[in-house]
Write a protein that holds these residues in place. Structure first.
Motif, PDB file in Angstrom:
ATOM      1  N   LEU A 226       0.834  -1.211   0.000  1.00  0.00           N
ATOM      2  CA  LEU A 226       0.000   0.000   0.000  1.00  0.00           C
ATOM      3  C   LEU A 226       0.860   1.249   0.000  1.00  0.00           C
ATOM      4  N   ASP A 227       1.952   1.231   0.758  1.00  0.00           N
ATOM      5  CA  ASP A 227       2.855   2.387   0.787  1.00  0.00           C
ATOM      6  C   ASP A 227       3.421   2.679  -0.597  1.00  0.00           C
ATOM      7  N   ILE A 228       3.763   1.622  -1.320  1.00  0.00           N
ATOM      8  CA  ILE A 228       4.314   1.800  -2.671  1.00  0.00           C
ATOM      9  C   ILE A 228       3.230   2.307  -3.623  1.00  0.00           C
ATOM     10  N   LEU A 229       2.027   1.751  -3.514  1.00  0.00           N
ATOM     11  CA  LEU A 229       0.920   2.230  -4.351  1.00  0.00           C
ATOM     12  C   LEU A 229       0.644   3.709  -4.091  1.00  0.00           C
ATOM     13  N   ASP A 230       0.684   4.084  -2.816  1.00  0.00           N
ATOM     14  CA  ASP A 230       0.468   5.494  -2.470  1.00  0.00           C
ATOM     15  C   ASP A 230       1.611   6.379  -2.986  1.00  0.00           C
ATOM     16  N   ALA A 231       2.835   5.901  -2.831  1.00  0.00           N
ATOM     17  CA  ALA A 231       3.994   6.684  -3.252  1.00  0.00           C
ATOM     18  C   ALA A 231       3.989   6.945  -4.754  1.00  0.00           C
ATOM     19  N   THR A 232       3.434   5.997  -5.511  1.00  0.00           N
ATOM     20  CA  THR A 232       3.388   6.154  -6.969  1.00  0.00           C
ATOM     21  C   THR A 232       2.072   6.783  -7.425  1.00  0.00           C
ATOM     22  N   LYS A 233       1.245   7.187  -6.431  1.00  0.00           N
ATOM     23  CA  LYS A 233      -0.056   7.796  -6.720  1.00  0.00           C
ATOM     24  C   LYS A 233      -0.918   6.893  -7.604  1.00  0.00           C
ATOM     25  N   SER A 234      -0.793   5.576  -7.363  1.00  0.00           N
ATOM     26  CA  SER A 234      -1.572   4.604  -8.131  1.00  0.00           C
ATOM     27  C   SER A 234      -2.982   4.491  -7.575  1.00  0.00           C
ATOM     28  N   ASP A 235      -3.947   4.497  -8.455  1.00  0.00           N
ATOM     29  CA  ASP A 235      -5.319   4.217  -8.056  1.00  0.00           C
ATOM     30  C   ASP A 235      -5.439   2.706  -7.898  1.00  0.00           C
ATOM     31  N   PHE A 236      -6.040   2.243  -6.788  1.00  0.00           N
ATOM     32  CA  PHE A 236      -6.095   0.794  -6.575  1.00  0.00           C
ATOM     33  C   PHE A 236      -7.319   0.423  -5.744  1.00  0.00           C
ATOM     34  N   VAL A 237      -7.687  -0.845  -5.837  1.00  0.00           N
ATOM     35  CA  VAL A 237      -8.727  -1.438  -4.993  1.00  0.00           C
ATOM     36  C   VAL A 237      -8.193  -2.768  -4.476  1.00  0.00           C
ATOM     37  N   ILE A 238      -8.788  -3.258  -3.392  1.00  0.00           N
ATOM     38  CA  ILE A 238      -8.325  -4.489  -2.760  1.00  0.00           C
ATOM     39  C   ILE A 238      -9.462  -5.510  -2.727  1.00  0.00           C
ATOM     40  N   TYR A 239      -9.170  -6.716  -3.163  1.00  0.00           N
ATOM     41  CA  TYR A 239     -10.087  -7.849  -2.964  1.00  0.00           C
ATOM     42  C   TYR A 239      -9.423  -8.782  -1.964  1.00  0.00           C
ATOM     43  N   SER A 240     -10.047  -8.981  -0.799  1.00  0.00           N
ATOM     44  CA  SER A 240      -9.398  -9.738   0.274  1.00  0.00           C
ATOM     45  C   SER A 240     -10.238 -10.897   0.793  1.00  0.00           C
ATOM     46  N   ASP A 241     -11.150 -11.397  -0.032  1.00  0.00           N
ATOM     47  CA  ASP A 241     -12.020 -12.496   0.394  1.00  0.00           C
ATOM     48  C   ASP A 241     -11.548 -13.860  -0.103  1.00  0.00           C
ATOM     49  N   VAL A 242     -10.308 -13.961  -0.550  1.00  0.00           N
ATOM     50  CA  VAL A 242      -9.791 -15.247  -1.014  1.00  0.00           C
ATOM     51  C   VAL A 242      -9.775 -16.238   0.146  1.00  0.00           C
ATOM     52  N   GLN A 243     -10.183 -17.460  -0.145  1.00  0.00           N
ATOM     53  CA  GLN A 243     -10.163 -18.539   0.843  1.00  0.00           C
ATOM     54  C   GLN A 243      -9.159 -19.598   0.423  1.00  0.00           C
ATOM     55  N   ALA A 244      -8.695 -20.382   1.394  1.00  0.00           N
ATOM     56  CA  ALA A 244      -7.841 -21.523   1.066  1.00  0.00           C
ATOM     57  C   ALA A 244      -8.617 -22.485   0.187  1.00  0.00           C
ATOM     58  N   ASP A 245      -7.920 -23.114  -0.748  1.00  0.00           N
ATOM     59  CA  ASP A 245      -8.592 -24.002  -1.711  1.00  0.00           C
ATOM     60  C   ASP A 245      -9.804 -23.288  -2.298  1.00  0.00           C
ATOM     61  N   PRO A 246      -9.596 -22.173  -2.992  1.00  0.00           N
ATOM     62  CA  PRO A 246     -10.704 -21.268  -3.345  1.00  0.00           C
ATOM     63  C   PRO A 246     -11.824 -21.944  -4.116  1.00  0.00           C
ATOM     64  N   PRO A 247     -13.041 -21.858  -3.607  1.00  0.00           N
ATOM     65  CA  PRO A 247     -14.189 -22.394  -4.347  1.00  0.00           C
ATOM     66  C   PRO A 247     -14.521 -21.522  -5.545  1.00  0.00           C
ATOM     67  N   GLU A 248     -15.167 -22.104  -6.510  1.00  0.00           N
ATOM     68  CA  GLU A 248     -15.447 -21.406  -7.757  1.00  0.00           C
ATOM     69  C   GLU A 248     -16.236 -20.126  -7.531  1.00  0.00           C
ATOM     70  N   HIS A 249     -17.177 -20.149  -6.598  1.00  0.00           N
ATOM     71  CA  HIS A 249     -18.002 -18.945  -6.406  1.00  0.00           C
ATOM     72  C   HIS A 249     -17.178 -17.775  -5.877  1.00  0.00           C
ATOM     73  N   ILE A 250     -16.123 -18.057  -5.103  1.00  0.00           N
ATOM     74  CA  ILE A 250     -15.243 -16.986  -4.633  1.00  0.00           C
ATOM     75  C   ILE A 250     -14.436 -16.432  -5.807  1.00  0.00           C
ATOM     76  N   VAL A 251     -13.958 -17.309  -6.664  1.00  0.00           N
ATOM     77  CA  VAL A 251     -13.204 -16.863  -7.839  1.00  0.00           C
ATOM     78  C   VAL A 251     -14.080 -15.963  -8.716  1.00  0.00           C
ATOM     79  N   LEU A 252     -15.311 -16.388  -8.940  1.00  0.00           N
ATOM     80  CA  LEU A 252     -16.214 -15.600  -9.784  1.00  0.00           C
ATOM     81  C   LEU A 252     -16.572 -14.272  -9.116  1.00  0.00           C
ATOM     82  N   SER A 253     -16.703 -14.284  -7.797  1.00  0.00           N
ATOM     83  CA  SER A 253     -16.954 -13.032  -7.075  1.00  0.00           C
ATOM     84  C   SER A 253     -15.788 -12.069  -7.250  1.00  0.00           C
ATOM     85  N   ALA A 254     -14.574 -12.610  -7.178  1.00  0.00           N
ATOM     86  CA  ALA A 254     -13.387 -11.778  -7.357  1.00  0.00           C
ATOM     87  C   ALA A 254     -13.320 -11.214  -8.777  1.00  0.00           C
TER      88      ALA A 254
END
Length: 385
Positions: free
Chosen positions: A52-80
C-alpha cells in the motif's frame, strides 16, 4: 538427451527488500487502476502495508479484494472476477499464499475486457487463451511455487478440485521477498516447506515430461530446501534461510511446471477436498508411502537425489534409495505435523472414497513413475491411518 520444452515467468526479482522494485514497475507501466488480490489474514496482520505504501507513493489508483479462501471455491473466484470487472481494473497484483496467487491469475484472464472465455472454458490443459491483464505476483509462503507456474486450482464441488493449466497463467513479474514470510506460523512454514520438497522430488521423477532443465532446477531446489527448512523451523526470524526457502520453492515450481507432479499430489487432493487439510500437510501425509510405492521404478532417481543433497552418502542404488526415504522421514518427523489420518478426523470407512477420488486425478497420475491403481491408493491411505 531427449527433446524438451521449457517455459517460465519472464521476470523474477528475488532478494530481501526486493518489494521496493514494485515502485519502479508501477511508474514504468502507468496502470490506470490496480487490483490487489489477497486474503483476510494478510489484511488482519497488516502484511500488505508495504505494498500500500508503494501504491500510495506512486499515486496509483487501486482497490483491494481480500475475500480469497484456502482451496478457493469457484463462487469466490467468480466473485473476485466480478469485483475486478466492476472496478474496471487494468492490472492485477496477487499477494499471499498459493490460493491468492491462483485466484489472481484467473482474474487476470477473465477480467480482461477483451476476454470472451468463461471459467468453465478454462478448466483443463491449454484451454485458457489470451488476452489477459498484466499480472504481478508476490508469494508470502515458501511452498506452492504458484508464482512461477501456469496452474490455478479451483474447488469446483464440495470435495473436488479442478486445474486450469495454460502458459497464459504465467505472471509477467514475480517478486520474492522473504520479509513477507517472516511471520508465518511454524506449522505453515513446515507444511509449505514439505510441499516445495515434494514438487522437486516429483518433478525429478516425472514420467512423461522429465527433462534435463527441470532436473537441474529440481536438484537445486531440493538442495536449498533441505539445507534451510530445519533452520527456519528452529528460528522463524532467520531471514537468510527464509529467502533461501523462497528461492528453493520457486525453483521447484519452475521444475514441476515443466515436468509435472504425480501420485503424491493425486492422493493429497482428496484429503483437502473432503477434510480441508491444507495442501502442504496433505502432501506430507502421503509422501513416504508414495515414495516407497514408487521405488521399483524410481530407485535410481531417489539414489541420485540422495547423492546430490549429501555427496558423502555411500552405497549402491538400493542403499542410497533407502537412505533418501529415511532422510525424508526425518524431515517429516522434524516438521511437527500430524502424520496419521486418524489424528486428523478422517474416518476409516471413508478411505475407499478417498482412493476413488484419487483415481480421478488422471492429469497427475499419468506423470507418476509407477502406474497406480485403486488398490494401491487404498493401501497407502490405510498405511497412514
Amino acid at each position: 538427451m531427449r527433446p524438451f520444452q521449457f517455459q517460465t515467468v519472464s521476470n523474477i526479482i528475488s532478494g530481501l527488500g526486493s518489494i521496493q522494485e514494485l515502485q519502479k514497475i508501477l511508474v514504468e507501466r502507468s496502470f490506470r487502476k490496480v487490483l490487489l488480490v489477497t486474503d483476510a489474514g494478510m489484511i488482519e496482520h497488516q502484511l500488505h502495508v508495504p505494498i500500500l505504501d508503494i501504491l500510495d507513493a506512486t499515486k496509483s489508483d487501486f482497490v483491494i479484494y481480500s475475500d480469497v479462501q484456502a482451496d478457493p471455491p469457484e463462487h469466490i473466484v467468480l466473485s473476485a472476477v466480478d469485483f475486478a470487472i466492476s472496478h474496471e481494473v487494468d492490472a492485477v497484483i496477487g499477494f499471499g499464499g498459493g490460493s491468492s496467487l491462483d485466484v489472481a491469475k484467473i482474474i487476470a484472464i477473465l477480467a480482461d475486457p477483451k476476454q470472451t472465455q468463461t471459467i468453465q472454458d478454462l478448466y483443463g490443459v491449454n484451454h485458457a487463451k489470451h488476452p489477459r491483464l498484466p499480472l504481478i505476483v508476490i508469494p508470502t509462503t515458501a511452498g506452492t511455487g504458484s508464482e512461477v507456474t501456469p496452474i490455478s486450482i479451483v474447488t469446483t464441488g464440495e470435495t473436488t478440485k479442478t486445474g486450469i493449466v495454460s502458459p497464459v497463467l504465467y505472471a509477467d513479474i514475480a517478486i520474492l521477498d522473504a520479509h513477507f514470510t517472516q511471520s508465518l506460523p511454524t506449522h505453515i512454514t513446515a507444511a509449505t516447506g514439505i510441499d516445495a520438497m515434494v514438487h522437486a522430488i516429483e518433478a525429478y521423477t516425472s514420467k512423461i515430461k522429465k527433462n534435463f532443465y527441470a532436473d537441474l532446477l529440481a536438484k537445486q531446489a531440493l538442495s536449498l530446501l533441505n539445507q534451510n527448512l530445519k533452520r527456519v523451523l528452529a528460528d522463524g526470524s532467520d531471514l537468510e534461510a527464509r529467502q533461501n526457502m523462497l528461492v528453493g520453492s520457486m525453483l521447484a515450481g519452475q521444475a514441476f511446471a515443466n515436468a509435472p507432479v504425480g501420485a503424491v499430489h493425486a492422493l493429497a487432493y482428496p484429503l483437502g477436498g473432503h477434510y480441508h487439510i491444507s495442501h502442504g500437510h496433505s502432501n506430507a501425509l502421503v509422501l513416504l508411502e508414495v515414495l516407497k510405492f514408487n521405488v521399483p521404478e524410481a530407485k535410481q532417481h531417489y539414489a541420485e537425489l540422495m547423492q546430490w543433497i549429501d555427496p558423502y552418502s555411500k552405497g549402491n542404488t538400493d542403499g542410497l534409495c533407502d537412505l533418501f526415504i529415511d532422510h525424508m522421514q526425518r524431515h517429516l518427523d522434524a516438521s511437527g505435523l500430524a502424520l496419521k489420518l486418524s489424528s486428523l478426523g478422517v474416518q476409516r470407512e471413508h478411505l475407499p472414497k478417498l482412493a476413488e477420488d484419487a483415481m480421478l486425478q488422471k492429469r497427475l497420475l499419468q506423470n507418476n513413475p509407477r502406474d497406480m491403481q485403486y488398490s494401491d491408493a487404498l493401501n497407502i491411505y490405510q498405511a497412514i491411518y
